[in-house]
Design a protein around this motif. Structure first.
Motif, PDB file in Angstrom:
ATOM      1  N   ALA A  61     -22.353  49.326 -69.726  1.00  0.00           N
ATOM      2  CA  ALA A  61     -21.756  49.755 -68.299  1.00  0.00           C
ATOM      3  C   ALA A  61     -23.815  49.737 -67.364  1.00  0.00           C
ATOM      4  O   ALA A  61     -22.962  50.764 -66.143  1.00  0.00           O
ATOM      5  CB  ALA A  61     -20.532  50.479 -68.014  1.00  0.00           C
ATOM      6  N   HIS A  62     -24.790  50.509 -67.677  1.00  0.00           N
ATOM      7  CA  HIS A  62     -25.682  50.999 -66.524  1.00  0.00           C
ATOM      8  C   HIS A  62     -26.921  50.878 -67.398  1.00  0.00           C
ATOM      9  O   HIS A  62     -27.515  51.251 -68.325  1.00  0.00           O
ATOM     10  CB  HIS A  62     -25.620  52.752 -66.471  1.00  0.00           C
ATOM     11  CG  HIS A  62     -26.068  53.304 -66.305  1.00  0.00           C
ATOM     12  ND1 HIS A  62     -26.663  54.652 -66.302  1.00  0.00           N
ATOM     13  CD2 HIS A  62     -27.749  53.123 -65.014  1.00  0.00           C
ATOM     14  CE1 HIS A  62     -27.380  55.824 -64.693  1.00  0.00           C
ATOM     15  NE2 HIS A  62     -28.051  54.606 -64.739  1.00  0.00           N
ATOM     16  N   VAL A  63     -27.761  49.491 -66.786  1.00  0.00           N
ATOM     17  CA  VAL A  63     -28.923  49.370 -67.121  1.00  0.00           C
ATOM     18  C   VAL A  63     -29.621  49.031 -65.862  1.00  0.00           C
ATOM     19  O   VAL A  63     -29.227  48.895 -64.747  1.00  0.00           O
ATOM     20  CB  VAL A  63     -29.527  48.073 -67.687  1.00  0.00           C
ATOM     21  CG1 VAL A  63     -28.051  48.252 -69.101  1.00  0.00           C
ATOM     22  CG2 VAL A  63     -28.795  46.639 -67.319  1.00  0.00           C
ATOM     23  N   HIS A  64     -31.373  48.729 -65.718  1.00  0.00           N
ATOM     24  CA  HIS A  64     -32.104  48.369 -64.492  1.00  0.00           C
ATOM     25  C   HIS A  64     -32.721  47.446 -65.200  1.00  0.00           C
ATOM     26  O   HIS A  64     -33.927  47.223 -66.244  1.00  0.00           O
ATOM     27  CB  HIS A  64     -33.266  49.599 -64.195  1.00  0.00           C
ATOM     28  CG  HIS A  64     -32.162  51.016 -63.706  1.00  0.00           C
ATOM     29  ND1 HIS A  64     -31.267  50.972 -62.969  1.00  0.00           N
ATOM     30  CD2 HIS A  64     -31.071  52.098 -64.351  1.00  0.00           C
ATOM     31  CE1 HIS A  64     -30.640  52.213 -62.393  1.00  0.00           C
ATOM     32  NE2 HIS A  64     -31.202  52.752 -63.781  1.00  0.00           N
ATOM     33  N   CYS A  65     -31.947  46.226 -64.719  1.00  0.00           N
ATOM     34  CA  CYS A  65     -32.678  45.087 -65.477  1.00  0.00           C
ATOM     35  C   CYS A  65     -33.406  43.797 -64.124  1.00  0.00           C
ATOM     36  O   CYS A  65     -33.119  42.845 -64.651  1.00  0.00           O
ATOM     37  CB  CYS A  65     -31.561  43.944 -66.234  1.00  0.00           C
ATOM     38  SG  CYS A  65     -30.870  43.825 -65.897  1.00  0.00           S
ATOM     39  N   LEU A 156     -20.199  50.225 -56.645  1.00  0.00           N
ATOM     40  CA  LEU A 156     -21.176  50.282 -55.391  1.00  0.00           C
ATOM     41  C   LEU A 156     -21.529  51.383 -56.750  1.00  0.00           C
ATOM     42  O   LEU A 156     -21.385  51.956 -57.572  1.00  0.00           O
ATOM     43  CB  LEU A 156     -20.590  50.777 -54.624  1.00  0.00           C
ATOM     44  CG  LEU A 156     -19.729  49.907 -52.953  1.00  0.00           C
ATOM     45  CD1 LEU A 156     -19.946  50.706 -52.016  1.00  0.00           C
ATOM     46  CD2 LEU A 156     -20.693  48.289 -53.165  1.00  0.00           C
ATOM     47  N   LYS A 157     -23.005  51.493 -56.429  1.00  0.00           N
ATOM     48  CA  LYS A 157     -23.963  52.321 -56.839  1.00  0.00           C
ATOM     49  C   LYS A 157     -24.600  54.092 -55.839  1.00  0.00           C
ATOM     50  O   LYS A 157     -24.479  52.912 -55.394  1.00  0.00           O
ATOM     51  CB  LYS A 157     -24.795  52.032 -57.836  1.00  0.00           C
ATOM     52  CG  LYS A 157     -25.801  53.329 -58.218  1.00  0.00           C
ATOM     53  CD  LYS A 157     -25.322  54.091 -59.871  1.00  0.00           C
ATOM     54  CE  LYS A 157     -26.459  54.922 -60.004  1.00  0.00           C
ATOM     55  NZ  LYS A 157     -27.673  54.227 -60.248  1.00  0.00           N
ATOM     56  N   ALA A 158     -24.420  54.738 -56.099  1.00  0.00           N
ATOM     57  CA  ALA A 158     -25.464  56.000 -54.936  1.00  0.00           C
ATOM     58  C   ALA A 158     -26.017  57.729 -56.640  1.00  0.00           C
ATOM     59  O   ALA A 158     -24.888  57.513 -57.201  1.00  0.00           O
ATOM     60  CB  ALA A 158     -24.547  56.691 -54.387  1.00  0.00           C
ATOM     61  N   THR A 212     -22.100  58.842 -63.408  1.00  0.00           N
ATOM     62  CA  THR A 212     -22.997  58.900 -65.358  1.00  0.00           C
ATOM     63  C   THR A 212     -24.048  59.712 -65.080  1.00  0.00           C
ATOM     64  O   THR A 212     -24.214  60.266 -64.039  1.00  0.00           O
ATOM     65  CB  THR A 212     -23.162  57.400 -64.392  1.00  0.00           C
ATOM     66  OG1 THR A 212     -24.229  56.780 -65.688  1.00  0.00           O
ATOM     67  CG2 THR A 212     -24.400  57.415 -63.779  1.00  0.00           C
ATOM     68  N   HIS A 213     -24.576  60.022 -66.280  1.00  0.00           N
ATOM     69  CA  HIS A 213     -25.141  61.243 -66.772  1.00  0.00           C
ATOM     70  C   HIS A 213     -24.443  62.551 -66.968  1.00  0.00           C
ATOM     71  O   HIS A 213     -25.119  63.336 -66.851  1.00  0.00           O
ATOM     72  CB  HIS A 213     -26.794  61.311 -65.932  1.00  0.00           C
ATOM     73  CG  HIS A 213     -27.558  59.966 -65.541  1.00  0.00           C
ATOM     74  ND1 HIS A 213     -27.813  59.556 -66.024  1.00  0.00           N
ATOM     75  CD2 HIS A 213     -27.818  59.936 -64.375  1.00  0.00           C
ATOM     76  CE1 HIS A 213     -29.202  58.413 -65.722  1.00  0.00           C
ATOM     77  NE2 HIS A 213     -28.283  58.586 -64.737  1.00  0.00           N
ATOM     78  N   MET A 214     -23.606  62.357 -67.511  1.00  0.00           N
ATOM     79  CA  MET A 214     -22.326  64.060 -67.767  1.00  0.00           C
ATOM     80  C   MET A 214     -23.470  63.986 -68.667  1.00  0.00           C
ATOM     81  O   MET A 214     -22.774  65.974 -68.646  1.00  0.00           O
ATOM     82  CB  MET A 214     -20.640  63.263 -68.362  1.00  0.00           C
ATOM     83  CG  MET A 214     -21.299  62.189 -69.720  1.00  0.00           C
ATOM     84  SD  MET A 214     -19.523  61.448 -70.267  1.00  0.00           S
ATOM     85  CE  MET A 214     -18.614  63.089 -70.230  1.00  0.00           C
ATOM     86  N   SER A 272     -26.321  52.834 -71.657  1.00  0.00           N
ATOM     87  CA  SER A 272     -28.167  53.583 -72.175  1.00  0.00           C
ATOM     88  C   SER A 272     -28.965  53.750 -70.959  1.00  0.00           C
ATOM     89  O   SER A 272     -29.344  54.418 -70.907  1.00  0.00           O
ATOM     90  CB  SER A 272     -28.463  51.981 -72.807  1.00  0.00           C
ATOM     91  OG  SER A 272     -28.328  51.018 -71.610  1.00  0.00           O
ATOM     92  N   ASP A 273     -29.101  53.215 -70.003  1.00  0.00           N
ATOM     93  CA  ASP A 273     -29.458  53.230 -68.417  1.00  0.00           C
ATOM     94  C   ASP A 273     -31.259  52.766 -68.694  1.00  0.00           C
ATOM     95  O   ASP A 273     -32.112  53.216 -68.844  1.00  0.00           O
ATOM     96  CB  ASP A 273     -29.938  55.061 -67.927  1.00  0.00           C
ATOM     97  CG  ASP A 273     -30.625  55.307 -66.944  1.00  0.00           C
ATOM     98  OD1 ASP A 273     -30.979  54.096 -66.055  1.00  0.00           O
ATOM     99  OD2 ASP A 273     -30.904  55.699 -66.805  1.00  0.00           O
ATOM    100  N   LEU A 274     -30.826  51.914 -70.014  1.00  0.00           N
ATOM    101  CA  LEU A 274     -32.541  51.410 -69.925  1.00  0.00           C
ATOM    102  C   LEU A 274     -33.362  50.970 -69.324  1.00  0.00           C
ATOM    103  O   LEU A 274     -32.246  50.411 -68.176  1.00  0.00           O
ATOM    104  CB  LEU A 274     -31.865  49.900 -71.331  1.00  0.00           C
ATOM    105  CG  LEU A 274     -32.180  50.183 -73.107  1.00  0.00           C
ATOM    106  CD1 LEU A 274     -31.571  49.477 -73.591  1.00  0.00           C
ATOM    107  CD2 LEU A 274     -33.341  50.279 -73.058  1.00  0.00           C
TER     108      LEU A 274
END
Ligand SMILES: [Zn+2]
Length: 376
Positions: A61-65, A156-158, A212-214, A272-274
């Motif tokens: 649920a959290h990557v940068h692709c 949305l993301k902030a 996120t990043h808890m 992962s925030d990969l």
């Protein structure tokens, strides 16, 4: 025929499913789940999963692709189907001005499915201080993107840390919260260094919000020294705000995670925030992050729920994340290996785990994809 397959004799792990914990078969026809039951018969392609486990396809649920044009990014198929992950959710690498390019050049060409959390900053992550400009958020452009790309956008993301916000303080996060509510979408908020302080950030997060990043160990975290949630943190959970791991380059500490889990504060989602720069170290793959959470005290079933059914519920995914009939035919087949396994967090601390989730086959829309064990 591709897209049609019978998975046989696998132990099902899917929270809430009547066959959860039982050995069963799953039949996928023309890319969709058509039957889940004991001893199904089918004479076409079959995969014998005796001794193995099956769950809905893992969702990161959290990557940068958004590879190539942004400040960070990685190609979807490098971190998706090869590692047991069937859907990637890109967390705000694109904004309303760049989504079309992202979709046409990356998403549409990937085998792995990609959904998007649209950055409230219209430029997305072309720079890494995307909310420092007072003109960064444009409600009209966001509305247009939602109208044009509807189902691709799941929220949305902030990002709420000092380096992103510059002198803007909490204002962009409050604006993001208003826009999320106006458009009836979840808002995912990244937390990090102050200002703004964590209490102000958490209090700004609306219903259906996700943090996120808890488990980062920077100052300005969600937990007290002893690991119990701060007042605002437990208030947020009370009002149904959800919490996501988002490991990343510097946002997962074993010490913080273990203390919080002991205090009863498990994640709602594991991600992962990969992106390219943390791929080799310290993140590598979603399943590696899941194994770190196992080593921090979570159960296998809870870890799987955090990448399947919980993601479905928290991001309101209609067509994936469980084993409903008619859902996309996406499955992850894995083994549970016993032994001693060493894992390292993002601050250099190590822990030994005694059990490892090891994906052995990805099924995406009923088609089989072999696993690259490099993800572990
Ligand atoms: Zn991120």
């Amino acid at each position: 025929m591709k897209e049609t397959i019978l998975i046989q004799h696998a132990t099902v792990i899917c929270e809430g499913h009547p066959l959860n914990g039982k050995v069963a078969d799953i039949y996928i026809e023309a890319g969709k789940i058509r039957a889940v039951g004991e001893d199904l018969t089918y004479t076409g392609p079959r995969y014998d999963a005796t001794g193995k486990y099956v769950s809905p396809g893992f969702i990161d649920a959290h990557v940068h692709c958004y590879h190539g044009k942004t400040a960070i990014g990685i190609s979807p198929d490098d971190i998706g189907v090869r590692y047991g992950v069937t859907t990637l959710i890109d967390a705000g690498t694109s904004g309303a001005d760049t989504l079309q390019d992202f979709k046409e050049n990356i998403i549409d060409n990937a085998v792995t499915r990609v959904l998007v959390l649209l950055n409230v900053a219209t430029s997305g992550l072309l720079t890494l201080n995307e909310l420092a400009d007072p003109e960064a958020i444009n409600a009209m452009r966001i509305r247009e993107a939602l109208e044009q790309y509807g189902p691709l956008i799941v929220g949305l993301k902030a990002r709420a840390s000092s380096s992103v916000l510059g002198t803007m303080g909490i204002t962009p996060i409050q604006r993001a919260a208003e826009l999320a509510q106006l458009n009836d979408l979840p808002l995912v908020v990244h937390i990090g260094n102050a200002p703004p302080d964590i209490e102000t950030v958490v209090d700004s997060i609306p219903e259906k919000g996700i943090i996120t990043h808890m488990y980062h160990n920077k100052p300005n975290g969600l937990f007290t020294e002893s690991g119990s949630p701060k007042l605002q943190t437990s208030d947020a959970r009370q009002r149904q705000v959800k919490f996501d791991v988002g490991h990343g380059s510097s946002s997962f500490s074993f010490e913080i995670a273990e203390k919080a889990i002991r205090a009863g504060f498990e994640p709602d989602m594991i991600s992962s925030d990969l992106y390219d720069k943390n791929r080799q170290h310290p993140v590598r793959s979603l399943v590696r992050v899941m194994n770190k959470l196992l080593a921090s005290g979570m159960s296998v079933d809870d870890c799987i729920a955090c990448v399947t059914t919980n993601v479905k519920a928290n991001l309101n995914l209609k067509d994936r994340g469980d084993l409903s009939l008619g859902a996309l035919g996406d499955l992850t087949i894995f083994e549970l290996e016993k032994g001693t396994f060493e894992w390292e967090d993002s601050v250099g601390d190590k822990r030994m785990g005694t059990i490892k989730i090891k994906p052995v086959l990805t099924v995406l829309g009923g088609t089989e994809y072999q696993i690259d064990n490099g993800g572990l």
